[in-house]
Structures are given as structure tokens and as C-alpha cells.
Design a protein around this motif. Structure first.
Motif, PDB file in Angstrom:
ATOM      1  N   LEU A  10     -38.057  14.338  21.385  1.00 20.99           N
ATOM      2  CA  LEU A  10     -36.955  13.488  22.367  1.00 20.99           C
ATOM      3  C   LEU A  10     -37.545  13.193  23.651  1.00 20.99           C
ATOM      4  N   THR A  11     -38.608  14.224  24.121  1.00 24.40           N
ATOM      5  CA  THR A  11     -39.308  14.036  25.299  1.00 24.40           C
ATOM      6  C   THR A  11     -40.925  13.249  25.263  1.00 24.40           C
ATOM      7  N   ALA A  12     -40.975  12.964  24.095  1.00 26.83           N
ATOM      8  CA  ALA A  12     -42.428  12.064  23.888  1.00 26.83           C
ATOM      9  C   ALA A  12     -42.508  10.634  24.202  1.00 26.83           C
ATOM     10  N   HIS A  31     -39.570  18.513  15.543  1.00 27.48           N
ATOM     11  CA  HIS A  31     -38.394  18.408  15.674  1.00 27.48           C
ATOM     12  C   HIS A  31     -37.819  17.065  16.068  1.00 27.48           C
ATOM     13  N   VAL A  32     -36.799  16.578  15.140  1.00 24.40           N
ATOM     14  CA  VAL A  32     -36.339  14.971  15.246  1.00 24.40           C
ATOM     15  C   VAL A  32     -34.838  15.284  15.675  1.00 24.40           C
ATOM     16  N   ASP A  33     -34.541  14.770  16.678  1.00 24.87           N
ATOM     17  CA  ASP A  33     -33.216  14.807  17.121  1.00 24.87           C
ATOM     18  C   ASP A  33     -32.498  13.442  17.052  1.00 24.87           C
ATOM     19  N   VAL A  34     -31.624  13.555  15.959  1.00 18.27           N
ATOM     20  CA  VAL A  34     -30.705  12.143  15.692  1.00 18.27           C
ATOM     21  C   VAL A  34     -29.554  12.434  16.180  1.00 18.27           C
ATOM     22  N   PRO A  41     -23.003  12.479  23.545  1.00 16.19           N
ATOM     23  CA  PRO A  41     -23.091  11.100  24.241  1.00 16.19           C
ATOM     24  C   PRO A  41     -24.580  10.658  24.470  1.00 16.19           C
ATOM     25  N   ASN A  42     -25.231  10.397  23.447  1.00 11.57           N
ATOM     26  CA  ASN A  42     -26.533  10.009  23.640  1.00 11.57           C
ATOM     27  C   ASN A  42     -26.895   9.070  22.268  1.00 11.57           C
ATOM     28  N   LEU A  43     -27.953   8.495  22.312  1.00 12.43           N
ATOM     29  CA  LEU A  43     -28.118   7.534  21.034  1.00 12.43           C
ATOM     30  C   LEU A  43     -29.765   7.647  20.940  1.00 12.43           C
ATOM     31  N   THR A  44     -30.311   8.117  19.739  1.00  8.77           N
ATOM     32  CA  THR A  44     -31.591   8.243  19.600  1.00  8.77           C
ATOM     33  C   THR A  44     -31.980   7.708  18.272  1.00  8.77           C
ATOM     34  N   VAL A 137     -28.544  25.180  24.654  1.00  6.39           N
ATOM     35  CA  VAL A 137     -27.873  24.216  25.739  1.00  6.39           C
ATOM     36  C   VAL A 137     -26.876  23.402  24.920  1.00  6.39           C
ATOM     37  N   GLU A 138     -25.976  22.590  25.745  1.00  3.86           N
ATOM     38  CA  GLU A 138     -25.090  21.629  25.147  1.00  3.86           C
ATOM     39  C   GLU A 138     -26.078  20.521  24.490  1.00  3.86           C
ATOM     40  N   PRO A 139     -25.598  20.123  23.494  1.00  4.57           N
ATOM     41  CA  PRO A 139     -26.581  19.206  22.673  1.00  4.57           C
ATOM     42  C   PRO A 139     -26.103  17.792  23.109  1.00  4.57           C
ATOM     43  N   GLY A 140     -27.185  16.862  23.297  1.00  3.61           N
ATOM     44  CA  GLY A 140     -26.934  15.768  23.549  1.00  3.61           C
ATOM     45  C   GLY A 140     -28.207  15.218  24.394  1.00  3.61           C
ATOM     46  N   PHE A 141     -28.952  16.118  25.333  1.00  8.55           N
ATOM     47  CA  PHE A 141     -29.818  15.645  26.303  1.00  8.55           C
ATOM     48  C   PHE A 141     -30.813  16.577  26.635  1.00  8.55           C
ATOM     49  N   GLY A 142     -32.250  16.112  26.728  1.00  6.53           N
ATOM     50  CA  GLY A 142     -33.361  17.258  27.001  1.00  6.53           C
ATOM     51  C   GLY A 142     -33.382  17.658  28.368  1.00  6.53           C
ATOM     52  N   GLY A 143     -34.107  18.567  28.771  1.00 10.36           N
ATOM     53  CA  GLY A 143     -34.380  18.986  29.989  1.00 10.36           C
ATOM     54  C   GLY A 143     -33.610  20.072  30.693  1.00 10.36           C
TER      55      GLY A 143
END
Length: 220
Positions: A10-12, A31-34, A41-44, A137-143
Motif C-alpha cells: 500500500l505504501t510502495a 501483503h496486498v490490501d484490497v 473509505p479508500n479504493l486500492t 489500526v482502523e482499516p482504510g489507510f496506511g501510516g
């Protein structure tokens, strides 16, 4: 206990993913976050991206589905060749049936819980899964920052897994650094997702080695 490091792409650099995969070849999994922009609230990525990654990845793909209706969509990722497919307890209609279907296709089946989701309802179902993912963490965003109050879930899971005698991996995802990985390992985790702390600091292979050493010093 075996320590597994699973860098999150996700951060690559999305424009150079094949190159980025090569930079983390010393890890254990990718690890691949779909994400579907509904469950979170995110689209990958979607299934076509996973199929492309599958063709070039030097490591097995660990798919984390942060999507609605995984009962419908998850089997496609297993059919695409994913090593492991994890769906969310909060989104699935029939966790046991879906896990069995994923296993029948040939993938490891995982179930994930958000920070606020109790783990107790799933402790008696552990034999149906190959992996349990405790979101830190709450799922949805890295960092995001590591939520240490999720650790009692890992303690309970580790005791329950030990009682089964089965090889069920306990994974954590979110805010994993050299400090937090030690806390999670001490609580019972053995599989660690790390994004920002691998790709955004120094050379990824060096960060993977540092994280692996920090976890290995604290696993039981």
C-alpha cells in the motif's frame, strides 16, 4: 515459533510495483490490501491487479480484503492464485462457509477483526481458519499509529490456538515499527504486516531484517 514479515505494498511505488516487489524479496509474504471504498473509505486494488502481481511476485501473496460482500468476491482471489485470502468478520455473511470454500480452492483462509470487534465469538471456530488478523489500526489507510489496546485479543487468541494444537497464524496489521512489533510478538502474534516502516525508511531489506530481529526476540 516462526516469525513472518509481510510488507504491505500500500505504501510502495505503484508505478513500479515489479521493482518494489524485488526490493522486499527477503520478506516472507507480500501483503496486498484490497479496498472497495465501501467497507473502508479508500479504493486500492482489485482482482485484475492481484492477477498481475501474482505473475511477477517473488513471494506468496497475502490478500487482505477490506470489502463488502466477501462471500461473493473472495473466491476469485483464491482462484487467481493467492496464497492466503483474509476477509473481515464485520463484512462476511457466513465466515465458516467462505473459509471452507477458500480452502477447497487451495488458498489459506483468514479472518480479520477491526480494533473494536470482540474476538470471543471466533475462538471456538479457530479450526476453520488458517490465519486470524487483528487490526492494530482502523482499516482504510496506511501510516496510522499502533493501537496497543488491541493486544488482549492476541493474548486470548494465542492461548486458544495453543489449546487446539493447530498451525494457525496470528497476524497484526497497522502501525508496525521496531517498537510495536515487539509488543505484538510478546502478546502472541507471529505474522506482521508493515508498510511505511519498510518502504519509507532506508532500504527495505534492512528494515525487514530489523523488524524480524525485533519480533524474534519476543515471540514465545
Amino acid at each position: 515459533m516462526t516469525v513472518r514479515i509481510a510488507p504491505s505494498i500500500l505504501t510502495a511505488d505503484f508505478a513500479n510495483l515489479e521493482h518494489e516487489l524485488g526490493r522486499i524479496a527477503t520478506a516472507d509474504l507480500v501483503h496486498v490490501d484490497v479496498m472497495d471504498n465501501h467497507f473502508v473509505p479508500n479504493l486500492t486494488f482489485g482482482q485484475r491487479m492481484v492477477e498481475s502481481l501474482q505473475r511477477v511476485s517473488p513471494l506468496p501473496l497475502d490478500i487482505h480484503l477490506m470489502i463488502d460482500d466477501p462471500d461473493r468476491w473472495a473466491p476469485g482471489y483464491a482462484e487467481a492464485g493467492a496464497y492466503s485470502v483474509t476477509f473481515h468478520a464485520e463484512a462476511v455473511a457466513d465466515a465458516v462457509s467462505l473459509a471452507r470454500r477458500l480452502r477447497d480452492i487451495g488458498a489459506r483462509a483468514g479472518i480479520a477483526v477491526k480494533p473494536g470487534t470482540p474476538i470471543e465469538p471466533y475462538l471456538e471456530l479457530l479450526h476453520e481458519f488458517d490465519q486470524v488478523l487483528v487490526m492494530t489500526v482502523e482499516p482504510g489507510f496506511g501510516g496510522q499509529s499502533f493501537i496497543e489496546s488491541t493486544m488482549p485479543k492476541l493474548v486470548a487468541l494465542r492461548a486458544a490456538v495453543a489449546a487446539t494444537g493447530l498451525d494457525i497464524w496470528l497476524q497484526v496489521d497497522g502501525g508496525i515499527t521496531e517498537r510495536s512489533i515487539a509488543i505484538a510478538a510478546e502478546a502472541g502474534a507471529d505474522t506482521f504486516v508493515a508498510g511505511s516502516s519498510v518502504f519509507n525508511v532506508g532500504e527495505p531489506h534492512m528494515q525487514i531484517a530489523l523488524l524480524r530481529a525485533a519480533a524474534s526476540a519476543h515471540v514465545h
